[in-house]
Design an enzyme around this catalytic site. Structure first.
Site, PDB file in Angstrom:
ATOM      1  N   SER A 189      -9.513  -1.372   7.154  1.00 32.74           N
ATOM      2  CA  SER A 189      -9.018  -1.157   5.789  1.00 32.74           C
ATOM      3  C   SER A 189      -8.319  -2.341   5.133  1.00 32.74           C
ATOM      4  O   SER A 189      -8.072  -2.303   3.934  1.00 32.74           O
ATOM      5  CB  SER A 189      -8.083   0.044   5.755  1.00 32.74           C
ATOM      6  OG  SER A 189      -8.859   1.206   5.790  1.00 32.74           O
ATOM      7  N   LYS A 218       0.848  -1.199   0.000  1.00 33.80           N
ATOM      8  CA  LYS A 218       0.000   0.000   0.000  1.00 33.80           C
ATOM      9  C   LYS A 218       0.884   1.250   0.000  1.00 33.80           C
ATOM     10  O   LYS A 218       1.976   1.246   0.587  1.00 33.80           O
ATOM     11  CB  LYS A 218      -0.880  -0.049   1.254  1.00 33.80           C
ATOM     12  CG  LYS A 218      -1.972   0.992   1.351  1.00 33.80           C
ATOM     13  CD  LYS A 218      -2.856   0.694   2.572  1.00 33.80           C
ATOM     14  CE  LYS A 218      -3.954   1.711   2.779  1.00 33.80           C
ATOM     15  NZ  LYS A 218      -4.829   1.367   3.933  1.00 33.80           N
ATOM     16  N   SER A 256      -9.628   1.183   3.073  1.00 35.73           N
ATOM     17  CA  SER A 256      -8.858   2.016   2.198  1.00 35.73           C
ATOM     18  C   SER A 256      -7.771   1.279   1.419  1.00 35.73           C
ATOM     19  O   SER A 256      -7.198   1.850   0.491  1.00 35.73           O
ATOM     20  CB  SER A 256      -8.199   3.137   3.008  1.00 35.73           C
ATOM     21  OG  SER A 256      -7.317   2.587   3.974  1.00 35.73           O
TER      22      SER A 256
END
Ligand code: GLN
Length: 471
Positions: free
Chosen positions: A176, A77, A152
């Protein structure tokens, strides 16, 4: 190789059926073919990845197989720092930010021999549940391009679901990792707070931020967790523990969280969880309902605490030390104001405002301290539930992945986190695994929740479920 699990690929590499170079090339090819549609990646390190893979292939055998991740391509990420590579957190304010160091989890992956091929898209600073709040572009769900991949860590989940990488890392503050895993039909772990280093993870809400793996199976997830878990002197909240997957004779004692099986949950999701409960029963598990009354306040408490901490953590992005700086601002006050105004997106500003409001002298008592007391009560209620349960079960999300535009207000988006934030507040580990499909064939996810440091048991239960459900 694209549909294969991490464990299968590790075996194929070891048996010489494919080289790391070939595998990396296939992953890159897949990204070139698919990612203009999906938008999972914010950057791809084509040359570096091929170079690292080639280097790996030339290692002598005794150095090569240091871990099950050796030679395997992966993605992380974009809020995890990668030395010399753009790390944007999905924000305009960090659009050109290149850190000089690797996050500890990134070094751990490299040490395990994994080949990092890129950085994945995300909601700005981790604030969101759909990956629609990236400053750059949205990410589409590879299983249905009209739907969100969750957030996310939506880029990480989409990359794995689309077969671009066999596993990826995300971060989980309020869900997330688990939510995108659930929406994309994958396995995602929120680890026990403190067991995976956050050094080099950009802070959103320091008291709840964690880093976790997204994979196709529970067994794969355990392999990645084993590689990234461990005490890191650079993270003051870190703690070491003995991670192993237990061999159990006795049946599991399973608690089903009553508050997360009610009206807020869609019929389809509730039915899928009921069926999963039957699968556990078929393994001899003892199942009971448990009640956690404070769950009803968890969502409010989470958004107040996380926004309060975010408002303070994000104060470092001031146009002076990091990233974007607005031009022609006149004085310093205006430089701060304009750089933040132009550099930060709407959702992030909303959280900063909410957090700052909750922390003012007049409001602190009514909002921030009250939220902390909900958190405390929740911790005791979970402890009570675990007095006679080994694991707890509940859905990962109230419904399947929504369509783009379906979540019209911030509150609607926040409600997707209903089932994931309680474990974040209580610092508990939770594994999201797929448990069936909706009428349209979209995945439904279930959470297996454990006491702190019970990751081994969660993987045991996850693998038991996968085996029994697959029969
Ligand atoms: N969706 C939640 C939020 O918007 C959780 C985000 C996260 O875990 N980073 O805050």
């Amino acid at each position: 190789m694209q549909g294969m699990t991490l464990s299968e690929l590790a075996r194929a590499l070891r048996e010489g059926e494919i080289s790391s170079f070939e595998l990396t090339k296939q992953c890159l090819h897949r990204i070139h073919e698919e990612d203009t549609q999906i938008g999972a990646f914010l950057s791809v390190f084509e040359e570096d990845a091929l170079c690292a893979a080639r280097e790996f292939d030339t290692l002598p055998d005794r150095q090569k197989w240091c871990s099950p991740l050796a030679g395997i391509p992966t993605a992380v990420k974009d809020n995890l720092m990668t030395a010399g590579k753009r790390s944007t957190c999905g924000s305009r304010i960090l659009a050109d930010f290149v850190p000089p160091y690797d996050a500890t989890v990134v070094s751990a992956l490299k040490k395990a021999g994994a080949v990092i091929i890129g950085k994945t898209n995300m909601d700005e600073f981790g604030m969101g549940s759909t990956t629609e709040h990236s400053a750059f572009y949205i990410t589409r769900n590879p299983l249905d391009s009209m739907r969100v991949p969750g957030g996310s860590s939506g880029g990480s989940a989409a990359a794995v679901a689309a077969g671009m990488v066999p596993f990826a890392l995300g971060s989980d503050t309020g869900g997330s990792v688990r939510l995108p895993a659930s929406y994309c039909g994958l396995v995602g772990l929120r680890p026990t707070y403190g067991t995976v280093s956050r050094f080099g993870l950009t802070a959103f809400c320091s008291s709840m931020d964690t880093v976790g793996p997204i994979t196709k199976t529970a067994a794969d997830n355990a392999l990645v967790y084993a590689a990234i878990a461990g005490r890191d002197p650079k993270d003051a909240t870190g703690c070491a523990f003995d991670f192993h997957i237990p061999k159990r004779e006795e049946p599991l004692r399973v608690g089903v969280i009553a508050q997360l099986m009610g009206e807020a949950i869609s019929d389809e999701v509730r039915n899928a969880i009921e069926e999963a409960i039957d699968v556990f029963k078929a393994t001899g598990a003892m199942v009971k309902r448990v009640s956690l009354p404070s769950l009803c306040d968890a969502l409010y408490a989470y958004f107040i605490i996380s926004s309060a901490e975010a408002s303070s953590n994000l104060a470092r992005f001031d146009g002076v030390r990091y990233g974007y700086r607005a031009e022609d601002c006149g004085d310093l006050e205006n430089l701060y104001r304009q750089s933040r105004d132009e550099g930060l997106g709407e959702e992030v500003k909303r959280r900063i405002r909410l957090g700052t409001y909750a922390l003012t002298r007049e409001n602190k008592e009514a909002y921030y301290y009250r939220a902390l007391s909900v958190k405390d009560t929740l911790v005791s209620q979970f402890a009570l539930a675990f007095a006679d349960c080994d694991i707890l079960l509940c859905p990962t999300a109230p419904d399947i992945a929504p369509k783009f535009g379906q979540m019209q207000t911030p509150t609607q988006m926040y409600c997707q986190d209903l089932c994931t934030v309680p474990m974040s507040l209580a610092a508990l580990p939770a594994l999201s695994i797929p448990c069936g499909k909706s009428r349209e064939g979209l995945p439904i996810g279930m959470q297996i929740v454990g006491r702190p440091f019970s990751e081994g048991l969660l993987y045991y239960a996850g693998m038991l479920y996968e085996k029994e459900a697959g029969k």
